[in-house]
Design a protein around this motif. Structure first.
Motif, PDB file in Angstrom:
ATOM      1  N   ALA A 139      -0.080 -26.723 -21.043  1.00 26.13           N
ATOM      2  CA  ALA A 139      -0.560 -27.240 -22.147  1.00 26.13           C
ATOM      3  C   ALA A 139       0.401 -28.452 -22.579  1.00 26.13           C
ATOM      4  O   ALA A 139       1.644 -28.598 -22.419  1.00 26.13           O
ATOM      5  CB  ALA A 139      -0.236 -26.418 -23.466  1.00 26.13           C
ATOM      6  N   ILE A 149      -6.493 -26.677 -29.215  1.00 27.67           N
ATOM      7  CA  ILE A 149      -6.206 -25.111 -28.694  1.00 27.67           C
ATOM      8  C   ILE A 149      -7.525 -24.750 -29.120  1.00 27.67           C
ATOM      9  O   ILE A 149      -8.144 -24.781 -30.101  1.00 27.67           O
ATOM     10  CB  ILE A 149      -5.252 -24.528 -29.666  1.00 27.67           C
ATOM     11  CG1 ILE A 149      -3.922 -25.063 -29.439  1.00 27.67           C
ATOM     12  CG2 ILE A 149      -5.249 -22.993 -29.181  1.00 27.67           C
ATOM     13  CD1 ILE A 149      -2.800 -24.594 -30.508  1.00 27.67           C
ATOM     14  N   THR A 181      -6.461 -24.629 -23.785  1.00 25.20           N
ATOM     15  CA  THR A 181      -6.059 -25.862 -24.277  1.00 25.20           C
ATOM     16  C   THR A 181      -6.683 -26.855 -23.569  1.00 25.20           C
ATOM     17  O   THR A 181      -6.824 -26.979 -22.426  1.00 25.20           O
ATOM     18  CB  THR A 181      -4.539 -26.282 -24.165  1.00 25.20           C
ATOM     19  OG1 THR A 181      -4.037 -26.135 -23.098  1.00 25.20           O
ATOM     20  CG2 THR A 181      -3.973 -25.133 -25.464  1.00 25.20           C
TER      21      THR A 181
END
Ligand code: ADP
Ligand code: MG
Length: 348
Positions: free
Chosen positions: A162, A168, A296
């Motif tokens: 991420a 998200i 993500t």
């Protein structure tokens, strides 16, 4: 390992224990790309592919209660939760092996019922059940499933990728499996108190099914791949959104902001939470057993998922210094803490 001092499991919890085991078990072979610490281990093959391996253990009295769990559903769930860990690596499951600990309380027909559920799940996810082990048990039923899958080496998605400003995302909805469990537990108590009472489960099929027969989101993995999208990080939600988001943030060394009003919840789960006087935010964050995917993506990929019916954007990645927070409907910024099913913690 320090064998002279006695440390209680409750002092360090499940994740603390795993961290200690991980430090004790460094990988020997350079073929091991990922050992302990993700949804599955990743082992290099001689070509450009990898093997993915993961295992999950389901114990009677801890993970399921046969008072309200049909064996066929249990068999299905045992396979689905393993497939979910391969989905979380962005891989394709291929084979499972099954370890069974049985007492003579079970008839052959009962075990066949359990396997009917496993077979159904194997057919659903196109995996083959190719072996296992069977032993007797003095303390209830135990089911251990190990799944093997494959992926191209450069296709695998880890918990650790991420990046700051990534979006998200979460699949499906959250908290339904937990509310299904609360409902089944309540009806069990009512039944124990008065076996004449009929369970009040009408109109609650969705949340009960989420608890008893969850699905691995291989469908979303396939549709993301067909959209030409590779998440930067991913994990499946077995312990609850809060706990899994903390894993991604820890492994990626980032922070996160999520928004309560963006979190997906099914209306029936919401209403049942209210009926039980539980804050719906609590079940979405800490409910567990949703087996949805948390992942993500770079902001530049937003257009690709914007109209996807099974994906919600719930927030974005921040720097590690900014921590992990949820912005509530009441305009409060609340730190997220991982209260997943941390089996050994005395608070659970
Ligand atoms: P998940 O919820 O995805 O099944 P877990 O939280 O159970 O993942 O496990 C996290 C990581 O720790 C995984 O890499 C898993 O293989 C590893 N792990 C869990 N228990 C043990 C154990 N008893 N010994 C070694 N590794 C373990
Ligand atoms: Mg997992």
């Amino acid at each position: 390992m320090n064998n002279t001092k006695r440390t209680e499991l409750s002092e360090i919890g499940e994740f603390g224990l795993i961290d200690r085991l991980k430090a004790y078990l460094p990988a020997k072979s350079d073929k091991i790309i990922k050992s302990i610490g993700d949804d599955a281990a990743v082992i290099k093959n001689s070509d450009d592919s990898v093997q993915l391996i993961s295992t999950d253990l389901l114990m009677e009295g801890i993970h399921f209660d046969l008072a309200y769990t049909p064996l066929k559903h249990l068999g299905y769930k045992a396979i689905a939760v393993n497939v979910s860990d391969i989905a979380a690596m962005y891989g394709t499951p291929s084979h499972v092996v099954v370890g069974l600990a049985l007492s003579n309380r079970f008839s052959v027909e009962a075990i066949e019922e359990l396997y009917a559920g496993m077979k159904l799940a194997c057919d659903t996810y196109s995996v083959d059940l190719v072996g296992g082990d069977t032993t007797s048990s003095r303390s209830g039923l135990g089911i251990s499933v190990t799944v093997v899958g494959t992926a191209k080496a450069d296709e695998v998605v880890y918990r650790s990728g991420a990046q700051v400003n990534d979006l998200i995302c979460v699949t499906g909805d959250l908290g339904a499996a937990f509310m299904g469990l609360q409902l089944l537990e309540r009806e069990k108590q009512v039944y124990l108190a008065n076996p004449e009472m009929q369970p009040e489960l009408t109109d609650k099929e969705y949340i009960i099914e989420c608890q008893l027969k969850p699905e691995a989101r291989m469908d979303v993995v396939k549709s993301l791949k067909s959209l030409g999208l590779k998440p930067t990080s991913m994990i499946d939600i077995s312990d609850g959104l809060a706990s899994e988001l903390m894993h991604i943030c820890k492994e990626s060394n980032v922070g996160a902001y999520i928004y309560e009003d963006k979190l997906p919840i099914d209306q029936m789960a919401f209403d049942t939470a209210r009926e039980f006087d539980i804050n719906p935010l609590t079940i979405m964050l800490n409910g567990g057993e949703d087996y949805e995917l948390l992942f993500t993506i770079p902001q530049s990929d937003y257009e690709k998922i914007r109209n996807h019916p099974d994906i919600s954007v719930i927030g974005y990645i921040k720097s590690a210094e900014e921590g992990v927070h949820v912005y509530t409907k009441g305009d409060n910024l609340v730190p997220v803490t991982a209260q997943g099913w941390n089996h050994f913690k005395s608070s659970k």
